[in-house]
Design a protein around this motif. Structure first.
Motif, mmCIF file in Angstrom:
data_model
loop_
_atom_site.group_PDB
_atom_site.id
_atom_site.type_symbol
_atom_site.label_atom_id
_atom_site.label_comp_id
_atom_site.label_asym_id
_atom_site.label_seq_id
_atom_site.Cartn_x
_atom_site.Cartn_y
_atom_site.Cartn_z
ATOM 1 N N SER A 96 99.444 -0.595 73.293
ATOM 2 C CA SER A 96 100.359 0.390 73.880
ATOM 3 C C SER A 96 99.629 1.230 74.913
ATOM 4 O O SER A 96 98.406 1.387 74.869
ATOM 5 C CB SER A 96 100.944 1.285 72.787
ATOM 6 O OG SER A 96 101.747 0.532 71.899
ATOM 7 N N SER A 97 100.360 1.776 75.858
ATOM 8 C CA SER A 97 99.775 2.606 76.910
ATOM 9 C C SER A 97 100.413 3.996 76.913
ATOM 10 O O SER A 97 101.592 4.132 77.215
ATOM 11 C CB SER A 97 99.971 1.933 78.273
ATOM 12 O OG SER A 97 99.382 2.685 79.295
ATOM 13 N N PRO A 98 99.632 5.040 76.538
ATOM 14 C CA PRO A 98 98.252 4.950 76.073
ATOM 15 C C PRO A 98 98.200 4.353 74.665
ATOM 16 O O PRO A 98 99.208 4.366 73.958
ATOM 17 C CB PRO A 98 97.785 6.413 76.067
ATOM 18 C CG PRO A 98 99.034 7.180 75.823
ATOM 19 C CD PRO A 98 100.129 6.437 76.529
ATOM 20 N N PRO A 99 97.043 3.854 74.238
ATOM 21 C CA PRO A 99 96.947 3.268 72.891
ATOM 22 C C PRO A 99 97.192 4.315 71.816
ATOM 23 O O PRO A 99 96.909 5.498 72.014
ATOM 24 C CB PRO A 99 95.513 2.719 72.849
ATOM 25 C CG PRO A 99 94.778 3.492 73.889
ATOM 26 C CD PRO A 99 95.765 3.785 74.963
ATOM 27 N N HIS A 100 97.730 3.884 70.674
ATOM 28 C CA HIS A 100 98.026 4.823 69.592
ATOM 29 C C HIS A 100 96.796 5.180 68.767
ATOM 30 O O HIS A 100 96.850 6.111 67.961
ATOM 31 C CB HIS A 100 99.094 4.224 68.669
ATOM 32 C CG HIS A 100 100.422 4.043 69.344
ATOM 33 N ND1 HIS A 100 101.058 5.062 70.025
ATOM 34 C CD2 HIS A 100 101.241 2.960 69.454
ATOM 35 C CE1 HIS A 100 102.208 4.620 70.521
ATOM 36 N NE2 HIS A 100 102.334 3.344 70.182
ATOM 37 N N ILE A 101 95.723 4.432 68.924
ATOM 38 C CA ILE A 101 94.487 4.752 68.219
ATOM 39 C C ILE A 101 93.342 4.847 69.220
ATOM 40 O O ILE A 101 93.392 4.251 70.298
ATOM 41 C CB ILE A 101 94.141 3.700 67.146
ATOM 42 C CG1 ILE A 101 93.900 2.338 67.791
ATOM 43 C CG2 ILE A 101 95.234 3.620 66.088
ATOM 44 C CD1 ILE A 101 93.244 1.343 66.879
ATOM 45 N N SER A 102 92.306 5.580 68.867
ATOM 46 C CA SER A 102 91.152 5.724 69.752
ATOM 47 C C SER A 102 90.270 4.479 69.653
ATOM 48 O O SER A 102 90.319 3.743 68.659
ATOM 49 C CB SER A 102 90.346 6.966 69.359
ATOM 50 O OG SER A 102 89.730 6.771 68.099
#
Length: 301
Positions: free
Chosen positions: A75-81
């Motif tokens: 996903s953009s931004p990603p849901h995890i670091s």
């Protein structure tokens, strides 16, 4: 890659009665002065709800083709670091997973390359392997649990799925962290189900309540928030399903936490105080009021 360190009932005798929702605080929205005049909400859309943070320690159960796991990265931004390591599981072997979902092979390879922890052949109804049980988690997610086509008898299907969910709850409660939950307290368990029958008949809230959990919030599950996610069936891909797309069906996520005894005691004291006031003599014109069930509140949209 630097790894993020993980922070450390009874079978119902009959289908349980449905339980009402719990009151929660809805997601913050922009100030009312920024909302469209005249109550027009055509240009206003609520912020999507993600039941964990980018640094949450996550355990995903029953992942099927792992497309949900991959969506947290894609996903953009990603849901995890980038430093967050996901523990993601399926009850199938790796070979069977690829056989049932041919497109999963590439996803599995990508997750392994990024050093996420994939656990195959995990039976949530049995003792969990140390690779899973040796850690604690801020959020444990089971999206669309289902035993598969074990029976064509509706009541038996309901019973089997209730037993699956009860086993899941019992296995995962000891794995919840003491902090890091969405309410700034202990970890959470998230279950997502389709809306309507027969899923409503599973009585998810009552199942959770029977093992010491309470629903702290619920919200509509929006598959579009998770890039590349697609719903797959427990039995695997079937050509004759045609254009069937589970991700386009209505679904809801329920967030559970271990019951807060302190908060419950405060509610009980308040309730007893009101009951005492109602119990006083009414000769002075006082009115008797009806008590309100403090456990049943509103859900998010």
């Amino acid at each position: 890659m630097k790894h993020k360190r993980h922070t450390q009932g009874k079978r119902p005798s009959h289908p349980l009665k449905p339980h009402h929702p719990s009151k929660i605080t809805k997601p913050a929205s922009s100030s009312s002065k920024h909302k469209p005049a005249g109550g027009d909400k055509s240009t206003y859309s609520p912020r999507p709800i993600i039941p964990f943070t980018p640094t949450s320690s996550l355990l995903l159960i029953g992942e099927g083709d792992f497309s949900f796991t991959n969506s947290l990265i894609a996903s953009s931004p990603p849901h995890i670091s980038p430093s967050t390591v996901i523990t993601t599981t399926t009850n199938d072997t790796e070979a069977l997973t690829v056989e049932k979902y041919p497109h999963a092979e590439e996803t599995i390879s990508r997750l392994k390359q990024q050093e996420h922890k994939l656990v195959f052949s995990l039976d949530i109804t049995k003792r969990l392997p140390k690779s899973v049980s040796s850690n604690t988690y801020n959020c444990i997610i089971f999206n669309f649990p289902h035993v598969g086509g074990l029976s064509t008898h509706l009541d038996r299907q309901i019973r089997s799925n209730q037993e699956l969910i009860l086993s899941f709850f019992k296995s995962c409660i000891p794995l919840l962290s003491q902090d890091g939950g969405i309410d700034d307290k202990g970890g959470n368990i998230v279950v997502t189900l389709f809306t309507g029958k027969p899923y409503d008949d599973w009585n998810l809230r009552e199942l959770a309540k029977s093992v010491g959990l309470e629903c702290v919030r619920s919200f509509k599950f929006d598959a579009a928030v998770y890039a590349g996610y697609r719903h797959v069936r427990t039995i695997g891909f079937r050509e004759r399903e045609g254009d069937w797309k589970g991700e386009e069906r209505g679904a809801r996520s329920f967030v559970f936490a271990v019951k807060d005894d302190g908060r419950r005691r405060r509610r009980d004291v308040k309730s007893n105080k009101k009951a005492g006031e109602r119990g006083k003599g009414t000769t002075g014109g006082g009115k008797k009021g009806k008590g309100k069930d403090s456990d049943d509140d509103d859900d998010d949209d």
